[in-house]
Design an enzyme around this catalytic site. Structure first.
Site, PDB file in Angstrom:
ATOM      1  N   ASP A  11       0.882  -1.181   0.000  1.00 17.49           N
ATOM      2  CA  ASP A  11       0.000   0.000   0.000  1.00 17.49           C
ATOM      3  C   ASP A  11       0.916   1.227   0.000  1.00 17.49           C
ATOM      4  OD1 ASP A  11       0.943  -0.345   2.605  1.00 17.49           O
ATOM      5  OD2 ASP A  11      -0.858   0.490   3.531  1.00 17.49           O
ATOM      6  N   ASP A  16       6.946   1.275   2.733  1.00 14.13           N
ATOM      7  CA  ASP A  16       6.834   0.325   1.619  1.00 14.13           C
ATOM      8  C   ASP A  16       7.911   0.635   0.580  1.00 14.13           C
ATOM      9  OD1 ASP A  16       3.732  -0.911   1.843  1.00 14.13           O
ATOM     10  OD2 ASP A  16       3.962   1.111   2.627  1.00 14.13           O
ATOM     11  N   ASP A 251       8.038  -1.852   7.268  1.00 17.00           N
ATOM     12  CA  ASP A 251       7.934  -2.826   6.191  1.00 17.00           C
ATOM     13  C   ASP A 251       9.271  -3.448   5.812  1.00 17.00           C
ATOM     14  OD1 ASP A 251       5.230  -2.305   6.143  1.00 17.00           O
ATOM     15  OD2 ASP A 251       5.370  -0.840   4.522  1.00 17.00           O
TER      16      ASP A 251
END
Length: 319
Positions: A11, A16, A251
């Site tokens: 996302d 990320d 992440d």
């Protein structure tokens, strides 16, 4: 060395982007596709952000697929307070790639196709809400059996929330999807929880050295991370010094575990569940340390890792 084949579901917010850049810098890693999901920002922004990261890293050959734009049942959540409205710190680049570079195939269909083509050889790294994965297993119940391993950043192990009282953001975004995945996937599953990442934070001194490298990638990272850094500092002022103990690229922990099997140094092996009905606990991950759920499938909940290896991977990502 055999290639580590990955399918990455994101996302795409700031962390990320960091996780993707870590994977791009690993010579033994091949990313077969990047699937996009709602979460930190809207699906359209997520797709654009992935393309921006790929362009910065000269990796636009990697196919990108648009997926779920909203949760299965939950109200839509975004994290603009941390990631900015656009998901990458509102540091828009007028030369960002055209959204037309996206593949026409839907992300869930692409997931099923890729896993079928490389049955037993592909590890899935999921760094956002688990909506795409839940849809995949609902469409093809054999999907989990064809995955080599699943690495998730999400959930919690001590009922500490970062979005609700007891809910971590990715699970709180789509509790039903998290429930489906943790109940329906029987492949080896590794989870980097919110508390795990916080307990293995990196020094702020490292962060500032990291983004000060004299490269285009580091300049990109400085720009997209500035909003999040300001947010953390404002939280520290309002809520106490615990908010500034260290730099946490949530992440990247899941990605590091996927590409280096020596990164995680300790973990718990137990069955887990996701609370769907609690007024205060909806979206909370529950660890069944006593075996009371009587579930055969157990997951690896990460507890300790080699932070020096994470530093190395992050440094390489921006070189």
């Amino acid at each position: 060395m055999d290639k580590t084949l990955l399918l990455v579901d994101v996302d795409c917010g700031v962390d990320d982007a960091q996780a993707l850049m870590v994977a791009f810098a690993a010579p033994h890693v091949e990313i077969l596709g990047i699937t996009c999901c709602h979460g930190n920002t809207t699906l359209e922004n997520v797709c654009r952000n992935v393309l921006r990261v790929l362009k910065t890293c000269n990796r636009l050959e990697i196919p990108v697929y648009g997926g779920a734009s909203k949760p299965l049942l939950a109200n839509t959540l975004h994290a603009s307070f941390y990631h900015g409205v656009d998901g990458l710190g509102d540091a828009a680049d007028s030369t960002a790639p055209d959204i037309g570079l996206l593949q026409k195939e839907h992300a869930v269909l692409a997931m099923i196709r890729i896993v079928n083509e490389y049955s037993g050889k592909v590890s899935v790294v999921a760094t956002g809400p688990l909506t795409n994965l839940a849809l995949a297993v609902n469409m093809d119940p054999t999907f989990p059996q064809k995955i080599k391993s699943l690495f998730i950043m999400g959930g919690n192990m001590e009922s500490r929330g970062n979005t609700t009282v007891c809910g971590e953001f990715n699970f709180a975004c789509d509790p039903e999807a998290a429930y489906i995945v943790l109940n329906g996937f029987d492949c080896p599953t590794h989870i980097a929880t919110w508390e795990f990442t916080c307990k293995n934070e990196l020094p702020w001194e490292f962060y500032h050295e990291w983004i000060s490298q004299k490269t285009e990638k580091a300049e990109f990272m400085r720009k997209i991370s500035a909003h999040a850094e300001r947010f953390i500092k404002s939280c520290a002022k309002d809520k106490g010094e615990e908010w500034t103990r260290g730099f946490v690229s949530c992440d990247s922990y899941a990605m590091a575990a996927a590409i280096d099997d020596t990164f995680v140094t300790d973990s718990m092996n137990c069955a887990v569940g996701v609370e769907l009905s609690g007024t205060l606990t909806r979206g909370m991950m529950v660890l069944d340390t006593l075996g009371m759920l009587q579930r055969k499938h157990k997951v690896f909940v990460m507890t300790k890792c080699d932070t020096e290896k994470l530093k190395f991977l992050l440094i390489k990502a921006l070189q």
